[in-house]
Design a protein around this motif. Sequence first.
Motif, PDB file in Angstrom:
ATOM      1  N   ARG A   1     -39.447 -48.762  -7.167  1.00 21.95           N
ATOM      2  CA  ARG A   1     -39.877 -47.305  -7.505  1.00 21.95           C
ATOM      3  C   ARG A   1     -41.509 -47.361  -7.304  1.00 21.95           C
ATOM      4  NH1 ARG A   1     -35.704 -44.170  -9.673  1.00 21.95           N
ATOM      5  NH2 ARG A   1     -33.910 -45.460  -9.971  1.00 21.95           N
ATOM      6  N   GLY A   2     -42.015 -45.800  -7.261  1.00 20.78           N
ATOM      7  CA  GLY A   2     -43.514 -45.817  -7.069  1.00 20.78           C
ATOM      8  C   GLY A   2     -43.894 -44.603  -6.541  1.00 20.78           C
ATOM      9  N   GLU A   3     -44.702 -44.372  -5.816  1.00 20.62           N
ATOM     10  CA  GLU A   3     -45.405 -43.028  -5.386  1.00 20.62           C
ATOM     11  C   GLU A   3     -46.003 -43.158  -3.954  1.00 20.62           C
ATOM     12  OE1 GLU A   3     -48.001 -41.501  -7.995  1.00 20.62           O
ATOM     13  OE2 GLU A   3     -49.580 -42.853  -7.940  1.00 20.62           O
ATOM     14  N   ASN A   4     -46.095 -42.095  -3.381  1.00 25.32           N
ATOM     15  CA  ASN A   4     -46.933 -42.176  -1.958  1.00 25.32           C
ATOM     16  C   ASN A   4     -46.065 -43.134  -0.679  1.00 25.32           C
ATOM     17  OD1 ASN A   4     -48.769 -40.390  -3.059  1.00 25.32           O
ATOM     18  ND2 ASN A   4     -49.786 -42.105  -3.622  1.00 25.32           N
ATOM     19  N   PHE A   5     -44.653 -43.077  -1.282  1.00 26.68           N
ATOM     20  CA  PHE A   5     -44.003 -43.899  -0.020  1.00 26.68           C
ATOM     21  C   PHE A   5     -43.881 -43.279   1.227  1.00 26.68           C
ATOM     22  CE2 PHE A   5     -41.903 -46.289  -3.844  1.00 26.68           C
ATOM     23  CZ  PHE A   5     -42.667 -47.157  -3.917  1.00 26.68           C
ATOM     24  N   GLY A   6     -44.013 -41.857   1.171  1.00 21.16           N
ATOM     25  CA  GLY A   6     -43.862 -40.997   2.121  1.00 21.16           C
ATOM     26  C   GLY A   6     -42.162 -40.475   2.544  1.00 21.16           C
ATOM     27  N   GLU A   7     -41.964 -39.826   3.277  1.00 20.26           N
ATOM     28  CA  GLU A   7     -40.534 -39.356   3.423  1.00 20.26           C
ATOM     29  C   GLU A   7     -39.980 -39.935   4.648  1.00 20.26           C
ATOM     30  OE1 GLU A   7     -39.058 -37.620   1.548  1.00 20.26           O
ATOM     31  OE2 GLU A   7     -40.278 -37.338  -0.027  1.00 20.26           O
ATOM     32  N   ASP A   8     -40.807 -40.406   5.633  1.00 17.37           N
ATOM     33  CA  ASP A   8     -40.403 -41.018   6.596  1.00 17.37           C
ATOM     34  C   ASP A   8     -40.439 -42.555   6.402  1.00 17.37           C
ATOM     35  OD1 ASP A   8     -39.980 -39.050   8.146  1.00 17.37           O
ATOM     36  OD2 ASP A   8     -42.128 -38.703   8.794  1.00 17.37           O
ATOM     37  N   ILE A   9     -39.484 -43.563   7.056  1.00 20.32           N
ATOM     38  CA  ILE A   9     -39.455 -44.837   6.540  1.00 20.32           C
ATOM     39  C   ILE A   9     -40.829 -45.551   7.220  1.00 20.32           C
ATOM     40  CG2 ILE A   9     -38.411 -47.058   7.071  1.00 20.32           C
ATOM     41  CD1 ILE A   9     -35.901 -45.705   7.443  1.00 20.32           C
ATOM     42  N   GLY A  10     -41.488 -46.154   6.041  1.00 26.64           N
ATOM     43  CA  GLY A  10     -42.793 -46.841   6.721  1.00 26.64           C
ATOM     44  C   GLY A  10     -42.541 -48.447   6.904  1.00 26.64           C
ATOM     45  N   SER A  11     -43.023 -49.343   6.256  1.00 32.50           N
ATOM     46  CA  SER A  11     -43.032 -50.717   6.441  1.00 32.50           C
ATOM     47  C   SER A  11     -42.755 -51.631   5.099  1.00 32.50           C
ATOM     48  CB  SER A  11     -44.396 -51.450   6.866  1.00 32.50           C
ATOM     49  OG  SER A  11     -44.281 -52.692   6.927  1.00 32.50           O
ATOM     50  N   ILE A  12     -41.704 -52.212   5.147  1.00 39.21           N
ATOM     51  CA  ILE A  12     -41.287 -53.270   3.952  1.00 39.21           C
ATOM     52  C   ILE A  12     -40.838 -54.653   4.380  1.00 39.21           C
ATOM     53  CG2 ILE A  12     -38.782 -52.129   3.996  1.00 39.21           C
ATOM     54  CD1 ILE A  12     -38.843 -52.814   0.882  1.00 39.21           C
ATOM     55  N   VAL A  13     -41.515 -55.611   3.851  1.00 35.09           N
ATOM     56  CA  VAL A  13     -41.230 -57.044   4.136  1.00 35.09           C
ATOM     57  C   VAL A  13     -41.151 -57.814   2.920  1.00 35.09           C
ATOM     58  CG1 VAL A  13     -42.304 -56.984   6.611  1.00 35.09           C
ATOM     59  CG2 VAL A  13     -43.752 -57.477   4.688  1.00 35.09           C
ATOM     60  N   PHE A  14     -40.054 -58.760   3.023  1.00 33.09           N
ATOM     61  CA  PHE A  14     -40.193 -59.579   1.796  1.00 33.09           C
ATOM     62  C   PHE A  14     -40.853 -60.917   2.532  1.00 33.09           C
ATOM     63  CE2 PHE A  14     -37.097 -56.727   0.580  1.00 33.09           C
ATOM     64  CZ  PHE A  14     -36.657 -57.002  -1.054  1.00 33.09           C
ATOM     65  N   LYS A  15     -42.037 -61.189   1.925  1.00 35.87           N
ATOM     66  CA  LYS A  15     -42.707 -62.106   2.661  1.00 35.87           C
ATOM     67  C   LYS A  15     -42.900 -61.958   3.958  1.00 35.87           C
ATOM     68  CE  LYS A  15     -43.299 -67.166   3.188  1.00 35.87           C
ATOM     69  NZ  LYS A  15     -42.489 -68.677   3.052  1.00 35.87           N
ATOM     70  N   ASP A  16     -42.298 -62.397   5.111  1.00 30.77           N
ATOM     71  CA  ASP A  16     -42.465 -62.087   6.458  1.00 30.77           C
ATOM     72  C   ASP A  16     -41.076 -61.408   7.133  1.00 30.77           C
ATOM     73  OD1 ASP A  16     -41.516 -64.480   6.614  1.00 30.77           O
ATOM     74  OD2 ASP A  16     -42.679 -65.288   8.012  1.00 30.77           O
ATOM     75  N   LYS A  17     -40.195 -61.422   6.294  1.00 26.15           N
ATOM     76  CA  LYS A  17     -38.605 -60.847   6.616  1.00 26.15           C
ATOM     77  C   LYS A  17     -38.506 -59.552   6.352  1.00 26.15           C
ATOM     78  CE  LYS A  17     -38.202 -65.146   7.521  1.00 26.15           C
ATOM     79  NZ  LYS A  17     -38.417 -65.593   9.121  1.00 26.15           N
ATOM     80  N   SER A  18     -37.953 -58.889   7.404  1.00 24.06           N
ATOM     81  CA  SER A  18     -37.635 -57.427   7.060  1.00 24.06           C
ATOM     82  C   SER A  18     -36.434 -57.191   6.736  1.00 24.06           C
ATOM     83  CB  SER A  18     -37.898 -56.644   8.507  1.00 24.06           C
ATOM     84  OG  SER A  18     -39.267 -56.671   8.977  1.00 24.06           O
ATOM     85  N   PRO A  19     -35.958 -56.373   5.681  1.00 23.67           N
ATOM     86  CA  PRO A  19     -34.990 -56.244   5.075  1.00 23.67           C
ATOM     87  C   PRO A  19     -34.197 -54.985   5.690  1.00 23.67           C
ATOM     88  CG  PRO A  19     -36.466 -55.223   3.566  1.00 23.67           C
ATOM     89  CD  PRO A  19     -37.279 -55.722   4.819  1.00 23.67           C
TER      90      PRO A  19
END
Length: 624
Positions: free
Chosen positions: A59-77
């Motif tokens: 949870r947070g803010e300013n993630f935007g409505e379109d998918i941005g970038s998220i990585v666990f270390k260097d692995k994309s979930p």
Amino acid sequence: MRRHACFWIGPVLFVLLFAAIIVIVACSDKSSGPKQIPVARIASISPERGPVQTRVEIRGENFGEDIGSIVFKDKSPYVALWSDTLIKADVPEELKEPCYVHISSKSSEEMDSIHFIVEAMQIESIVPDHGLPGYEITINGSGFGSLTGTVLFDSLEAEIITWSFYDIVVLVPENATSCNIEVQSQGRVSNLHGFAIDRMTITKIIPNRAIPGTEIEIHGYKFGSLPGSVRFQDANGEIINWTDTLIITEVPYSASPGDLVVEFGGATSNALSFQVEQLHIREIIPDSATYDEQIEIHGSFYGADEIDILFGDSEVQSDEFNDTLILTTVPPGVDSSHIIVTANDLESNSVFFKVLHMTITSVEPDSGIVGQKIAIHGRYFGNNPGSVYFGDIEAAIDGWTDTLIYARVSEGLGLYEISVSNQFETSNAMSFEIVEASDIFQILQRTNSVSVTLQGYHVFNDCWFDYCDSVWKEKTLGVSIYNADSSSNWHFRYFADSTSWSSSEPPYSSSSRNIYAWLNEDGTRIDSLFAKHSYSGEDYGLVYRYGGQILHLKSLQISEIDSNIISVTYSIEGIAVRQIADSIEYWESENDVFNNDETSFEYLDTDWSNEDVPAILKVVFWQE
């Protein structure tokens, strides 16, 4: 003058107003500065720790409505949900240790981060936690992932049935012992969890003593669902059926008395005593035989140094033997009885054996003259010729099989007992009457073959351009009729000369081969002879006919009698043959009439007295 001043006031005011507007706009732009881009900010992650594939909520803010970038270390979930204030994602399976989660919006490359602890695979329970090789068990826990890995029982790899994030179903390996179970996947290793191998236990054996080849039941528990082995000392029994509580096996022929155990995957059950009956006859092949015939005794004869065989009260040595087979020969003089095998002061079970004796069932005919051939029917005569006796007089043998003997009637007169003998025994006896051979009719009644022969100059029917070759030919009319089992109907009947056959009413019989002969009062002349032989489409003698052949001859005088070989000959020679030949007729079975056209003989010379070789017509009855 005042009018001129007003004229200039308007333009001046317009210029001053325009300049003011420009100054105001410029000042406004200077006070607002450059435009600001929102940056993603993480407030929390839930849960804060967990195994791979755990679904977390960020949870947070300013993630935007379109998918941005998220990585666990260097692995994309895998991202299940993305909104301006909430992201749902699954912890990647490749992670092996704690890491930071980095997030940025699509409109800004600036990232915010939060820490997440990746927990290892965890075995929580095994159901059941004990069992036997081949059992199916379930490993419960977490963090196993969706990709199938490996389950180890110490160093033995188990067969995987199903695999999921929270549970794994496997089969206990065949050679597993009590040990720790470990799960491995994608380089990750779970904790260890204990598993106990149950001990197989035999409670009873039914029966607890038996002969080799017998099926027995082994009762108990924890045998498992996969077949192992049942050991009878140094021999293994054939498995018929195997369940967790019951095993059915066959006692091996190499089994010896002692302890019986069940084995599987390196584990051995408790032992129970089982008694193997060492001397046992299973079967005798054949189960009946004649003297001096070899037989096979199958069974269990382990440990025997010498073998003795009892036929009733008679002791017989074996020809050869091994642990499962004895070869011996039926000794002369014994009768049907039980066979028992003895060895090493032990005695086997008994099996009944039938001794087959030579038996005469019938003699054909039951009377005859000296030298006449007779048929002796029966069984177990053997294939090697022995002897046939009329009382004490030995007869000549013409043929010998296991079921039929041909012999000649010996010298003598009156009633005799016929018997058959070989080196081992003598058959039962049957009565036979030897009669005088003076009566021609008695001799004829003992014949079983007949031939009709016509010799003379013969003209072929298929002449070539009116040229017919004349050549001396000897032709057999009809066929030699022979039947050793006397199934042909032979009819020799006396009629007065005035009662010869009517051409429209020939004698009839359903038999395929028949001879009818009308003789004069003393049998020295054939007044009329009728021979019939039925067949289909075969060439016999001079006639080729479909359906049957019938030969009709008349007025032949007897010319020779030989009672020693049982033959009677009727014949005429010379010009008389022409007259008789004219009377040769063939019966057409299809049209029910006589047909002289089928004779196929023509004579070119009518002066028969000057022939160098006289023509002859001959009818011979004899015993084949």
